[in-house]
Design an enzyme around this catalytic site. Structure first.
Site, PDB file in Angstrom:
ATOM      1  N   TYR A  20     -82.976   3.355  -8.492  1.00  0.00           N
ATOM      2  CA  TYR A  20     -82.587   3.493  -9.899  1.00  0.00           C
ATOM      3  C   TYR A  20     -83.087   2.256 -10.628  1.00  0.00           C
ATOM      4  CZ  TYR A  20     -79.386   7.374  -8.791  1.00  0.00           C
ATOM      5  OH  TYR A  20     -78.846   8.585  -8.392  1.00  0.00           O
ATOM      6  N   ARG A  78     -76.038  16.916 -16.543  1.00  0.00           N
ATOM      7  CA  ARG A  78     -76.736  15.807 -17.229  1.00  0.00           C
ATOM      8  C   ARG A  78     -76.388  15.728 -18.711  1.00  0.00           C
ATOM      9  NH1 ARG A  78     -80.216  14.193 -13.049  1.00  0.00           N
ATOM     10  NH2 ARG A  78     -80.027  15.736 -11.405  1.00  0.00           N
ATOM     11  N   GLY A  79     -75.204  16.186 -19.063  1.00  0.00           N
ATOM     12  CA  GLY A  79     -74.754  16.130 -20.457  1.00  0.00           C
ATOM     13  C   GLY A  79     -74.928  17.450 -21.191  1.00  0.00           C
TER      14      GLY A  79
HETATM   15  N1  LIG Z   1     -78.072  12.679  -5.013  1.00  0.00           N
HETATM   16  C1  LIG Z   1     -78.862  12.873  -6.036  1.00  0.00           C
HETATM   17  O1  LIG Z   1     -79.975  13.405  -5.897  1.00  0.00           O
HETATM   18  C2  LIG Z   1     -78.430  12.464  -7.418  1.00  0.00           C
HETATM   19  C3  LIG Z   1     -79.206  12.862  -8.516  1.00  0.00           C
HETATM   20  C4  LIG Z   1     -78.773  12.494  -9.780  1.00  0.00           C
HETATM   21  C5  LIG Z   1     -77.611  11.757  -9.944  1.00  0.00           C
HETATM   22  N2  LIG Z   1     -76.890  11.368  -8.854  1.00  0.00           N
HETATM   23  C6  LIG Z   1     -75.671  10.536  -9.002  1.00  0.00           C
HETATM   24  O2  LIG Z   1     -74.672  11.261  -9.679  1.00  0.00           O
HETATM   25  C7  LIG Z   1     -74.226  10.568 -10.845  1.00  0.00           C
HETATM   26  C8  LIG Z   1     -73.816  11.546 -11.935  1.00  0.00           C
HETATM   27  O3  LIG Z   1     -74.915  12.381 -12.234  1.00  0.00           O
HETATM   28  P1  LIG Z   1     -75.518  12.595 -13.663  1.00  0.00           P
HETATM   29  O4  LIG Z   1     -75.400  11.336 -14.413  1.00  0.00           O
HETATM   30  O5  LIG Z   1     -76.836  13.197 -13.518  1.00  0.00           O
HETATM   31  O6  LIG Z   1     -74.621  13.746 -14.201  1.00  0.00           O
HETATM   32  P2  LIG Z   1     -73.587  14.130 -15.351  1.00  0.00           P
HETATM   33  O7  LIG Z   1     -72.328  13.422 -15.157  1.00  0.00           O
HETATM   34  O8  LIG Z   1     -73.635  15.600 -15.314  1.00  0.00           O
HETATM   35  O9  LIG Z   1     -74.280  13.733 -16.693  1.00  0.00           O
HETATM   36  C9  LIG Z   1     -74.196  12.501 -17.274  1.00  0.00           C
HETATM   37  C10 LIG Z   1     -74.617  12.671 -18.728  1.00  0.00           C
HETATM   38  O10 LIG Z   1     -73.602  13.368 -19.450  1.00  0.00           O
HETATM   39  C11 LIG Z   1     -73.242  12.631 -20.608  1.00  0.00           C
HETATM   40  N3  LIG Z   1     -71.811  12.835 -20.935  1.00  0.00           N
HETATM   41  C12 LIG Z   1     -71.322  13.464 -22.006  1.00  0.00           C
HETATM   42  N4  LIG Z   1     -69.971  13.474 -22.000  1.00  0.00           N
HETATM   43  C13 LIG Z   1     -69.600  12.824 -20.894  1.00  0.00           C
HETATM   44  C14 LIG Z   1     -68.339  12.492 -20.355  1.00  0.00           C
HETATM   45  N5  LIG Z   1     -67.190  12.807 -20.950  1.00  0.00           N
HETATM   46  N6  LIG Z   1     -68.289  11.818 -19.211  1.00  0.00           N
HETATM   47  C15 LIG Z   1     -69.429  11.477 -18.578  1.00  0.00           C
HETATM   48  N7  LIG Z   1     -70.663  11.749 -19.058  1.00  0.00           N
HETATM   49  C16 LIG Z   1     -70.755  12.430 -20.211  1.00  0.00           C
HETATM   50  C17 LIG Z   1     -73.541  11.194 -20.198  1.00  0.00           C
HETATM   51  O11 LIG Z   1     -73.487  10.258 -21.181  1.00  0.00           O
HETATM   52  P3  LIG Z   1     -74.263  10.017 -22.532  1.00  0.00           P
HETATM   53  O12 LIG Z   1     -73.648  10.971 -23.487  1.00  0.00           O
HETATM   54  O13 LIG Z   1     -73.977   8.614 -22.732  1.00  0.00           O
HETATM   55  O14 LIG Z   1     -75.714  10.282 -22.304  1.00  0.00           O
HETATM   56  C18 LIG Z   1     -74.833  11.348 -19.418  1.00  0.00           C
HETATM   57  O15 LIG Z   1     -75.945  11.456 -20.259  1.00  0.00           O
HETATM   58  C19 LIG Z   1     -75.397   9.649 -11.185  1.00  0.00           C
HETATM   59  O16 LIG Z   1     -74.995   8.539 -11.957  1.00  0.00           O
HETATM   60  C20 LIG Z   1     -75.902   9.273  -9.821  1.00  0.00           C
HETATM   61  O17 LIG Z   1     -75.147   8.211  -9.287  1.00  0.00           O
HETATM   62  C21 LIG Z   1     -77.277  11.741  -7.601  1.00  0.00           C
END
Ligand SMILES: NC(=O)c1ccc[n+]([C@@H]2O[C@H](COP(=O)([O-])OP(=O)(O)OC[C@H]3O[C@@H](n4cnc5c(N)ncnc54)[C@H](OP(=O)(O)O)[C@@H]3O)[C@@H](O)[C@H]2O)c1
Length: 320
Positions: free
Chosen positions: A56, A197-198
């Site tokens: 990352y 992803r939001g």
């Molecule tokens: N194993 C893998 O292949 C893999 C792949 C991807 C991620 N991950 C891990 O999983 C974690 C979470 O995944 P993700 O970030 O893709 O998914 P997510 O939680 O589905 O999406 C995060 C996005 O949603 C927005 N959002 C809107 N309202 C929200 C709320 N109330 N709470 C949290 N976020 C909100 C976030 O903030 P903004 O509105 O600020 O943009 C951000 O852009 C990552 O940080 C990473 O550590 C793992």
């Protein structure tokens, strides 16, 4: 905050985890101070599982977490770290390297960047097609025996790969994308992308364009034509949320958490405001009727567009 145990041998962690990826630019620019404050707010709310990866922003995320976690009791939180994805100096990804010698090399750098003597859950981010999974997890087992790692995790692999890995060392959890837009049949998950992803957070609109560096610019689910269709699903979800007296994001997180006692949703909050919205999802009691309403609003297979650009789809053990 309730806790959940990862697998039969894994650690007890908070029922909601924090994913730190967005704090290193995956969704465009992130504010370092706000990121740190978000990590602190999560810990104060009882979140004990923090997920990161060495790739990352090429170590940026680990260094950020080391700074945010400095001075905290090391036993008060669990670090989940992914490795094996190769980067270049630009935005490019260069495939995978999960050879045993690479595993140990990645681990040495991660421990140093994180400023810790152990990682709680260590996992290959993807299956390296050139290396049998037994060899990769064999190296992780060696590092567990040496005390540098506590538990083995996996990410985005199929059931056969889990079984092969498990025959070498118990798998604590599988990290996989799992949201209302996509269902998987598996247990012991840490689920990422629970808000897609939001996209299904209630904070995205069709006229919202992904800014520079925001990976959603390349996501088929966010592309023109698909995003309008997917946001219509969110609109339907919004009506269920309104009736329930919660937000769409809370409903989406709570739905994932309700799919099994062995599922831990990770939320990718990068600001305290988003985190504060996500946390109450764990208190939301979804009845059978609520779950049926939610699933009627977003039936299985209703989402349009793959969850990754086509170049990345082949590295997933389970499809879209
Ligand atoms: N194993 C893998 O292949 C893999 C792949 C991807 C991620 N991950 C891990 O999983 C974690 C979470 O995944 P993700 O970030 O893709 O998914 P997510 O939680 O589905 O999406 C995060 C996005 O949603 C927005 N959002 C809107 N309202 C929200 C709320 N109330 N709470 C949290 N976020 C909100 C976030 O903030 P903004 O509105 O600020 O943009 C951000 O852009 C990552 O940080 C990473 O550590 C793992």
């Amino acid at each position: 905050m309730q806790t959940r145990t990862l697998g039969s041998t894994g650690p007890a962690v908070s029922a909601l985890g924090l994913g730190a990826m967005g704090m290193s630019g995956a969704y465009g620019a992130a504010d370092r101070e706000e990121s740190t404050a978000t990590v602190h707010a999560a810990l104060e709310a009882g979140v004990t599982l923090i997920d990161t990866a060495d790739f990352y922003a090429m170590g940026h995320n680990e260094l950020l977490l080391a700074e945010a976690l400095r001075g905290r009791d090391r036993d008060s939180y669990r670090l989940s770290v992914k490795f094996g994805m190769l980067r270049g100096p630009g935005p490019e990804f260069g495939g995978h390297d999960s050879r045993p010698e690479a595993v140990k090399n990645f681990l040495a750098y991660s421990l140093t960047r994180l400023g810790t003597d152990h990682i709680d859950i260590y996992r290959p981010a993807r299956l390296d097609p050139a290396v049998p999974i037994e060899e990769t997890v064999g190296a992780v087992k060696e590092m567990i025996d040496a005390g540098y790692v506590r538990h083995l995790g996996l990410s985005e692999v199929d059931a056969a790969t889990i079984r092969r890995a498990h025959s070498v060392h118990p798998v604590a959890d599988l990290q996989i994308e799992y949201s209302l837009l996509r269902a998987v049949e598996a247990e012991i998950l840490t689920a990422y992308g629970v808000l897609s992803r939001g996209l299904i957070s209630g904070h995205w609109s069709a006229d919202h364009t992904a800014g520079p560096g925001d990976s959603r610019a390349f996501s088929p689910r966010f592309s023109s034509g698909n995003v309008e269709h997917n946001l219509a699903l969110v609109e339907a979800l919004h009506r269920v949320a309104e009736a329930k007296g919660c937000t769409v994001a809370q409903l989406a997180v709570a739905w994932v958490a309700a799919q099994g006692k062995d599922i831990v949703p990770l939320v990718g909050a990068r600001t305290r405001e988003r985190l504060a919205e996500a946390l109450p999802a764990m208190e939301l009691n979804l009845t059978e009727d609520d779950l049926a309403e939610i699933e009627k609003a977003v039936p299985p297979g209703a989402a349009r567009g793959d969850r990754y650009p086509s170049a990345f789809m082949s590295s997933l053990g389970v499809g879209n």
